[in-house]
Design a protein around this motif. Structure first.
Motif, PDB file in Angstrom:
ATOM      1  N   ALA A  95      46.154  78.451  44.723  1.00  0.00           N
ATOM      2  CA  ALA A  95      46.669  77.927  43.413  1.00  0.00           C
ATOM      3  C   ALA A  95      45.483  77.731  42.487  1.00  0.00           C
ATOM      4  CB  ALA A  95      47.407  76.735  43.389  1.00  0.00           C
ATOM      5  N   GLY A 150      50.108  80.581  47.164  1.00  0.00           N
ATOM      6  CA  GLY A 150      49.540  79.724  46.229  1.00  0.00           C
ATOM      7  C   GLY A 150      49.225  80.337  44.837  1.00  0.00           C
ATOM      8  N   THR A 153      52.724  82.370  43.074  1.00  0.00           N
ATOM      9  CA  THR A 153      53.715  81.254  42.292  1.00  0.00           C
ATOM     10  C   THR A 153      52.952  80.499  41.295  1.00  0.00           C
ATOM     11  OG1 THR A 153      53.369  79.499  44.135  1.00  0.00           O
ATOM     12  CG2 THR A 153      54.940  81.277  44.407  1.00  0.00           C
ATOM     13  N   THR A 154      51.694  80.004  41.455  1.00  0.00           N
ATOM     14  CA  THR A 154      51.138  79.322  40.426  1.00  0.00           C
ATOM     15  C   THR A 154      50.927  79.876  38.913  1.00  0.00           C
ATOM     16  OG1 THR A 154      49.853  77.961  41.907  1.00  0.00           O
ATOM     17  CG2 THR A 154      49.056  78.038  39.619  1.00  0.00           C
ATOM     18  N   THR A 157      54.224  79.860  37.391  1.00  0.00           N
ATOM     19  CA  THR A 157      54.914  78.543  37.047  1.00  0.00           C
ATOM     20  C   THR A 157      54.179  78.390  35.630  1.00  0.00           C
ATOM     21  OG1 THR A 157      55.314  76.454  37.447  1.00  0.00           O
ATOM     22  CG2 THR A 157      52.829  77.168  37.754  1.00  0.00           C
ATOM     23  N   VAL A 167      58.421  79.051  45.713  1.00  0.00           N
ATOM     24  CA  VAL A 167      57.623  78.487  46.603  1.00  0.00           C
ATOM     25  C   VAL A 167      58.434  78.059  47.847  1.00  0.00           C
ATOM     26  CG1 VAL A 167      56.322  76.177  46.989  1.00  0.00           C
ATOM     27  CG2 VAL A 167      56.281  77.290  44.681  1.00  0.00           C
ATOM     28  N   SER A 188      53.073  70.739  47.849  1.00  0.00           N
ATOM     29  CA  SER A 188      52.658  72.257  47.038  1.00  0.00           C
ATOM     30  C   SER A 188      53.109  72.140  45.780  1.00  0.00           C
ATOM     31  CB  SER A 188      53.358  73.364  47.958  1.00  0.00           C
ATOM     32  OG  SER A 188      52.775  73.204  49.339  1.00  0.00           O
ATOM     33  N   GLN A 192      50.730  72.310  42.184  1.00  0.00           N
ATOM     34  CA  GLN A 192      51.141  73.504  41.258  1.00  0.00           C
ATOM     35  C   GLN A 192      51.297  72.775  40.017  1.00  0.00           C
ATOM     36  OE1 GLN A 192      54.625  76.331  41.489  1.00  0.00           O
ATOM     37  NE2 GLN A 192      53.164  77.139  42.734  1.00  0.00           N
ATOM     38  N   LYS A 196      48.881  72.947  36.587  1.00  0.00           N
ATOM     39  CA  LYS A 196      49.348  73.481  35.172  1.00  0.00           C
ATOM     40  C   LYS A 196      49.222  72.319  34.004  1.00  0.00           C
ATOM     41  CE  LYS A 196      54.103  73.605  35.154  1.00  0.00           C
ATOM     42  NZ  LYS A 196      55.355  74.195  35.591  1.00  0.00           N
TER      43      LYS A 196
END
Length: 262
Positions: A95, A150, A153-154, A157, A167, A188, A192, A196
């Motif tokens: 992430a 990580g 998906t980060t 998002t 996730v 997790s 994230q 963000k």
């Protein structure tokens, strides 16, 4: 909006939102947190489809991230005894790499992307989450898989907000220890959403004008989390997931229709 000084005060405190809009956001923050705590996933997607019809497009992703940080953070704290920290650590490493790329992406998109299409992207993404097949990636046992999860998906998002189902699929949800799954997933997601919020703050988003609304929504989310954890394992999950899928579908179609009409 109510008239007189009370109406003016509410307008100032809650960034111009009407009382019905404010109550809708608080109720949905409670329900979204309850759903995720009780069923494992889905509350963030529900909340963002509602928020997309109320808050301005440019504020949608950062505000949703802040509220979800509160919701997931409280759930992670309540389930902290079950957290598998090595898993979360590898996810966090990926992430962090995504943060660097996200800052560059947001800088490039600034002035190039019409904010009006953000609800469209979210509506289409929610439809895919509702009806598409999200494969159980299940790389949650491998450090490299967690790192990649990580990272990817980060990145996602930052653009569409509600990546909880991705996730969940990446971590691999088993039918074993539901508390362990809840702890790993919530921690997790907290990581994230925290990253963000940092990225959008660095990009210049003014969270301060939304602070009273955010505080109330985080409080509502915390109460929803407490209620949802008590309901874990007691809800007829198959029936509820079917109904919930249709609710998300209708909300997503509404977002797409509003974009088309606009």
């Amino acid at each position: 909006m109510p008239g007189g000084e009370d109406g003016s005060l509410l307008t100032v405190l809650f960034a111009g939102l009407s009382v019905p809009a404010l109550l809708t956001l608080l109720l949905c923050s409670f329900l979204g947190s309850l759903l995720t705590a009780a069923l494992g996933v889905g509350g963030g997607a529900f909340l963002i489809t509602v928020m997309a019809g109320i808050v301005p497009p440019l504020a949608l992703i950062p505000l949703h991230g802040m509220v979800q940080l509160g919701s997931n953070g409280s759930r992670a704290w309540l389930a902290r005894r079950h957290t598998q920290w090595p898993k979360v650590g590898w996810f966090l490493a990926g992430a962090l790499l995504a943060v660097v790329l996200s800052v560059l992406a947001l800088h490039w998109l600034s002035g190039r992307l019409d904010p009006g299409v953000i609800p469209l992207f979210i509506g289409l993404f929610i439809l895919w989450l509702s009806w598409g097949k999200v494969p159980p990636v299940g790389l949650g046992e491998h450090p490299l898989g967690l790192f990649a999860g990580g990272w990817l998906t980060t990145l996602a998002t930052m653009l569409v907000g509600a990546t909880g189902p991705l996730v969940s699929a990446w971590l691999g949800r088993s039918d074993g220890d539901r508390w362990q799954y809840t702890a790993n997933f919530s921690t997790s997601m907290s990581v994230q959403h925290l990253l963000k919020v940092v990225v959008f703050g660095f990009a210049g988003f003014a969270f301060s004008q939304w602070l009273p609304l955010l505080l109330l929504m985080v409080l509502a989310g915390y109460l929803g989390t407490r209620a949802g954890l008590k309901l874990m394992g007691r809800i007829p999950e198959a029936l509820f997931r079917t109904l919930f899928r249709w609710v998300l579908t209708l909300l997503a179609l509404r977002l797409i229709w509003v974009w088309y009409q606009g």
